[in-house]
Design a protein around this motif. Structure first.
Motif, PDB file in Angstrom:
ATOM      1  N   PHE A 229       0.122   3.248   0.820  1.00 47.07           N
ATOM      2  CA  PHE A 229      -0.473   4.157   1.802  1.00 47.07           C
ATOM      3  C   PHE A 229      -0.119   5.626   1.537  1.00 47.07           C
ATOM      4  O   PHE A 229      -0.264   6.471   2.414  1.00 47.07           O
ATOM      5  CB  PHE A 229      -0.064   3.774   3.231  1.00 47.07           C
ATOM      6  CG  PHE A 229      -0.325   2.338   3.558  1.00 47.07           C
ATOM      7  CD1 PHE A 229      -1.630   1.856   3.602  1.00 47.07           C
ATOM      8  CD2 PHE A 229       0.723   1.454   3.789  1.00 47.07           C
ATOM      9  CE1 PHE A 229      -1.878   0.513   3.882  1.00 47.07           C
ATOM     10  CE2 PHE A 229       0.479   0.115   4.065  1.00 47.07           C
ATOM     11  CZ  PHE A 229      -0.833  -0.348   4.111  1.00 47.07           C
TER      12      PHE A 229
ATOM     13  N   SER B 294      -0.641   9.390  -0.246  1.00 41.54           N
ATOM     14  CA  SER B 294      -1.771  10.253  -0.598  1.00 41.54           C
ATOM     15  C   SER B 294      -1.384  11.051  -1.831  1.00 41.54           C
ATOM     16  O   SER B 294      -0.317  11.674  -1.865  1.00 41.54           O
ATOM     17  CB  SER B 294      -2.106  11.203   0.559  1.00 41.54           C
ATOM     18  OG  SER B 294      -2.563  10.486   1.683  1.00 41.54           O
TER      19      SER B 294
ATOM     20  N   THR C  44      -4.323   6.526  -1.262  1.00 44.67           N
ATOM     21  CA  THR C  44      -5.479   7.411  -1.101  1.00 44.67           C
ATOM     22  C   THR C  44      -5.373   8.581  -2.065  1.00 44.67           C
ATOM     23  O   THR C  44      -4.306   9.184  -2.221  1.00 44.67           O
ATOM     24  CB  THR C  44      -5.552   7.945   0.338  1.00 44.67           C
ATOM     25  OG1 THR C  44      -5.652   6.840   1.237  1.00 44.67           O
ATOM     26  CG2 THR C  44      -6.763   8.856   0.522  1.00 44.67           C
TER      27      THR C  44
ATOM     28  N   SER D 221     -11.583  11.014  -5.464  1.00 42.08           N
ATOM     29  CA  SER D 221     -11.111  10.979  -4.078  1.00 42.08           C
ATOM     30  C   SER D 221     -11.539   9.676  -3.409  1.00 42.08           C
ATOM     31  O   SER D 221     -12.596   9.109  -3.710  1.00 42.08           O
ATOM     32  CB  SER D 221     -11.670  12.168  -3.298  1.00 42.08           C
ATOM     33  OG  SER D 221     -11.202  13.378  -3.858  1.00 42.08           O
ATOM     34  N   GLY D 222     -10.682   9.198  -2.513  1.00 41.53           N
ATOM     35  CA  GLY D 222     -10.990   7.972  -1.780  1.00 41.53           C
ATOM     36  C   GLY D 222      -9.828   7.001  -1.808  1.00 41.53           C
ATOM     37  O   GLY D 222      -8.730   7.309  -2.289  1.00 41.53           O
ATOM     38  N   SER D 223     -10.084   5.799  -1.292  1.00 44.54           N
ATOM     39  CA  SER D 223      -9.062   4.766  -1.230  1.00 44.54           C
ATOM     40  C   SER D 223      -9.076   3.942  -2.513  1.00 44.54           C
ATOM     41  O   SER D 223     -10.154   3.595  -3.028  1.00 44.54           O
ATOM     42  CB  SER D 223      -9.314   3.853  -0.021  1.00 44.54           C
ATOM     43  OG  SER D 223      -8.349   2.834   0.034  1.00 44.54           O
ATOM     44  N   HIS D 224      -7.914   3.624  -3.029  1.00 43.23           N
ATOM     45  CA  HIS D 224      -7.803   2.865  -4.270  1.00 43.23           C
ATOM     46  C   HIS D 224      -6.706   1.820  -4.144  1.00 43.23           C
ATOM     47  O   HIS D 224      -5.805   1.930  -3.299  1.00 43.23           O
ATOM     48  CB  HIS D 224      -7.486   3.797  -5.443  1.00 43.23           C
ATOM     49  CG  HIS D 224      -8.550   4.792  -5.737  1.00 43.23           C
ATOM     50  ND1 HIS D 224      -9.641   4.540  -6.534  1.00 43.23           N
ATOM     51  CD2 HIS D 224      -8.701   6.076  -5.291  1.00 43.23           C
ATOM     52  CE1 HIS D 224     -10.410   5.609  -6.603  1.00 43.23           C
ATOM     53  NE2 HIS D 224      -9.864   6.564  -5.850  1.00 43.23           N
ATOM     54  N   THR D 225      -6.776   0.815  -4.995  1.00 44.47           N
ATOM     55  CA  THR D 225      -5.733  -0.203  -5.067  1.00 44.47           C
ATOM     56  C   THR D 225      -5.293  -0.368  -6.514  1.00 44.47           C
ATOM     57  O   THR D 225      -6.063  -0.138  -7.449  1.00 44.47           O
ATOM     58  CB  THR D 225      -6.217  -1.568  -4.536  1.00 44.47           C
ATOM     59  OG1 THR D 225      -7.333  -2.013  -5.321  1.00 44.47           O
ATOM     60  CG2 THR D 225      -6.613  -1.475  -3.074  1.00 44.47           C
TER      61      THR D 225
ATOM     62  N   ASP E 136      -6.710  12.299  -2.607  1.00 41.27           N
ATOM     63  CA  ASP E 136      -7.322  13.389  -1.829  1.00 41.27           C
ATOM     64  C   ASP E 136      -8.403  14.114  -2.632  1.00 41.27           C
ATOM     65  O   ASP E 136      -8.325  14.212  -3.847  1.00 41.27           O
ATOM     66  CB  ASP E 136      -6.241  14.396  -1.401  1.00 41.27           C
ATOM     67  CG  ASP E 136      -5.227  13.749  -0.469  1.00 41.27           C
ATOM     68  OD1 ASP E 136      -5.606  12.808   0.247  1.00 41.27           O
ATOM     69  OD2 ASP E 136      -4.059  14.183  -0.491  1.00 41.27           O
TER      70      ASP E 136
ATOM     71  N   GLN F 162      -2.049  -0.160  -2.030  1.00 46.16           N
ATOM     72  CA  GLN F 162      -3.219   0.638  -1.640  1.00 46.16           C
ATOM     73  C   GLN F 162      -2.771   2.063  -1.355  1.00 46.16           C
ATOM     74  O   GLN F 162      -1.745   2.293  -0.708  1.00 46.16           O
ATOM     75  CB  GLN F 162      -3.876   0.041  -0.394  1.00 46.16           C
ATOM     76  CG  GLN F 162      -5.140   0.769   0.039  1.00 46.16           C
ATOM     77  CD  GLN F 162      -5.836   0.071   1.203  1.00 46.16           C
ATOM     78  OE1 GLN F 162      -5.364  -0.958   1.684  1.00 46.16           O
ATOM     79  NE2 GLN F 162      -6.939   0.626   1.646  1.00 46.16           N
TER      80      GLN F 162
ATOM     81  N   ASP G  98      -8.367  -0.963  -8.756  1.00 44.78           N
ATOM     82  CA  ASP G  98      -9.576  -1.267  -7.965  1.00 44.78           C
ATOM     83  C   ASP G  98     -10.261  -2.546  -8.419  1.00 44.78           C
ATOM     84  O   ASP G  98     -11.499  -2.652  -8.436  1.00 44.78           O
ATOM     85  CB  ASP G  98     -10.556  -0.093  -8.024  1.00 44.78           C
ATOM     86  CG  ASP G  98      -9.989   1.168  -7.399  1.00 44.78           C
ATOM     87  OD1 ASP G  98      -9.157   1.058  -6.483  1.00 44.78           O
ATOM     88  OD2 ASP G  98     -10.369   2.274  -7.845  1.00 44.78           O
TER      89      ASP G  98
END
Length: 550
Positions: free
Chosen positions: A452, A454, A548, A510-514, A550, A546, A481
């Motif tokens: 979690f 950034s 994020t 940018s965005g959410s990634h795993t 920016d 997971q 991802d």
């Protein structure tokens, strides 16, 4: 009724308070007396240790998963709440029926005494702190309950127009809760109906609480002083090792900022054990007994170890309770005497297949005999990262065995080695459902980015550590991802007995990634994806993080 007359509900609350303060006296006086005995002779330590001994697996795992290395603090808090509630109930019972209150206190004292006397190495003298504490607690409870009865009778007498001052007039005077026969303090109260008030009770309660706190604090200070004195008398000067640790190669540390140091500082090294109070052993008097299915039984002193050919090695230790991605793992430089040399002198008999090691506090571990006789550097460690072992990590001597989880190999404060057979003896955690032999599973941990977190867009650095002690790490792969597995860059390898760090660079929008990671060792292959709980032989599975961008 005058303003100073306590209501029945108020009297009950004050009786509960009396019980709590009396319990404080029990523990405080026992702590003070226990400063001159072993730590396990004090009620809190004895009860807590007994609770740990009977903790079911699910509760132990819940405690470690929830509180981590603060699990012992959580236990103390829980014990404090429980003792407070029980003491409050006993105070109310004693106020209403003194004989039942006494019986309850004596029962609790007997339970505490049983906890004390069943600890490893306990003797009859260890009962003294509990006996003194229980006696002092009973006296304190009787005094406080008498004050309450005085206040109740005196206030009631005052509300009837003054009442008799010599205790001969009873008309219109309410009896305290309970009969005169059941509450001996009440009879005294009737003879002096105006002698005490609620204010007097609070004064008595406050004084008793101060005495209890002073006793507890004084006991703790005395115990600390004694322990510091013991440590000061036994601060050995270690000889140069006959076999020094090979120099660390350049590049053992991952270049990714935030990855854990390759060598874990002593103060940051994880601690998981069953000892509520760290055993305080004196190296000058420490002995290790070697016996069982051997041709030669003998004992080793601390000086015997210092006079022997010591070896120095980097070894990573792992707790079987470490979850996927967990932090119950650490790497240190250890100095010690090879266990294979100890066993070579003992000469195990045919049929022996296990060494049962026992700590001074009664913990035991069952280690496969062949593991302690092969070429791995299993040692009786006396130093950690160029310092004497910290007391919480086993001072003066502990076991360090590469390739096995600590519950079957890393006995701290070790005082006994028995060569035996798995079919003839069991150890502390194997008695509680864990597997017998505990080989470490191949595992990797993603440390950067944190879950979690950034991070800035563009080039994102990913890093972590992997371990498969005594097999080594040959590859680490990363999947971003859910994409294809890609090889990470491995840091230099110090030895197959230490963890290995790694890094990976990814360009992310940018965005959410795993991100997922898996390791490979040259013997067992790719780390399994199958998820498994820590019970009975260690967790498994791939960690997913997971974060994020920016």
């Amino acid at each position: 009724m005058s303003n100073s007359t306590p209501s029945r509900r108020g009297q009950t609350a004050l009786a509960a308070l009396a019980g709590i303060i009396a319990a404080g006296v029990v523990l405080g006086v026992a702590e003070l007396a226990g400063a001159f005995f072993r730590a396990s002779a004090t009620p809190v330590i004895a009860m807590g240790s007994t609770f740990i001994d009977f903790t079911p697996l699910w509760l132990k795992e819940f405690a470690i998963d929830t509180f981590g290395t603060n699990d012992k603090l959580a236990l103390f808090v829980g014990m404090g709440v429980t003792i407070t509630l029980l003491a409050a109930v006993l105070g109310i019972v004693a106020y209403r029926k003194w004989a039942l209150g006494v019986a309850g206190v004596l029962l609790m004292g007997a339970i505490i005494l049983a906890c004390v006397l069943t600890r490893a190495g306990a003797g009859a003298a260890d009962a003294l702190p509990t006996v003194l504490g229980t006696a002092a607690g009973l006296l304190a409870l009787r005094w406080l309950i008498a004050r309450l009865h005085h206040a109740a009778v005196g206030s009631t007498a005052g509300s009837t127009g003054g009442g008799a001052t010599d205790g001969t007039q009873r008309t219109g005077v309410a009896e305290p809760v309970g009969t005169r026969d059941d509450a001996a303090p009440a009879a005294t109260a009737v003879r002096n109906p105006r002698s005490t008030s609620r204010r007097g009770f609070f004064a008595a309660a406050g004084l008793t609480a101060v005495v209890a706190a002073a006793a507890a604090g004084g006991g703790r200070l005395l115990a600390t002083a004694r322990n510091n004195g013991t440590a000061a008398r036994a601060n050995p000067q270690f000889p140069a090792p006959a076999s020094p640790a090979p120099p660390l190669p350049a590049g053992v540390q991952s270049p990714v900022e935030g990855v854990t140091p390759f060598i874990t500082p002593n103060g940051d090294f994880y601690r998981i054990d069953t000892a509520l109070s760290v055993p305080q052993l004196n190296a000058d008097t420490w002995e290790l007994r070697v016996h069982g299915m051997v041709e030669e039984e003998f004992t080793l002193s601390f000086q015997d170890l210092l006079d022997a050919d010591l070896i120095e090695r980097y070894v990573t230790l792992t707790c079987v309770s470490n979850p996927v991605g967990g932090d119950l793992v650490g790497n240190a430089k250890w100095l010690g005497y090879p266990l294979r040399d100890v066993l070579a002198r003992a000469r195990p008999l045919e049929g022996a297949d296990m060494v049962l090691s026992t700590s001074s506090d009664g913990f035991s571990a069952s280690t496969p005999l062949p593991v302690l006789q092969d070429d791995r550097d299993a040692i009786l460690a006396v130093a950690m990262n160029d310092e004497p072992l910290p007391v919480e990590h086993g001072y003066p001597v502990r076991m360090v065995v590469p390739g096995l989880y600590g519950y079957v190999s890393a006995t701290k404060w070790v005082v006994d080695l028995e060569v035996t057979r798995f079919e003839d003896a069991t150890a502390y955690w194997t008695d509680r459902g864990w597997s017998e032999k505990g080989p470490i599973k191949t595992m990797t941990r993603v440390e950067v980015p944190r879950s979690f977190a950034s991070v800035p867009a563009g080039s994102v650095m990913i890093g972590g550590v992997a371990w498969a002690q005594h097999r080594g790490i040959s590859e680490v792969e990363v999947s971003v991802d859910g994409g294809d597995w890609q090889p990470a860059t491995l840091a230099a390898e110090a030895s197959v007995d230490t963890w290995r760090q790694w890094s990976f660079e990814a360009r992310l929008d940018s965005g959410s990634h795993t991100v997922r990671a898996r390791a490979t060792d040259p013997e067992d292959g790719v780390q399994t994806e199958e998820r498994a709980d820590t019970v009975p032989d260690g967790a498994s599975g791939w960690q997913t993080v997971q974060f994020t961008v920016d």
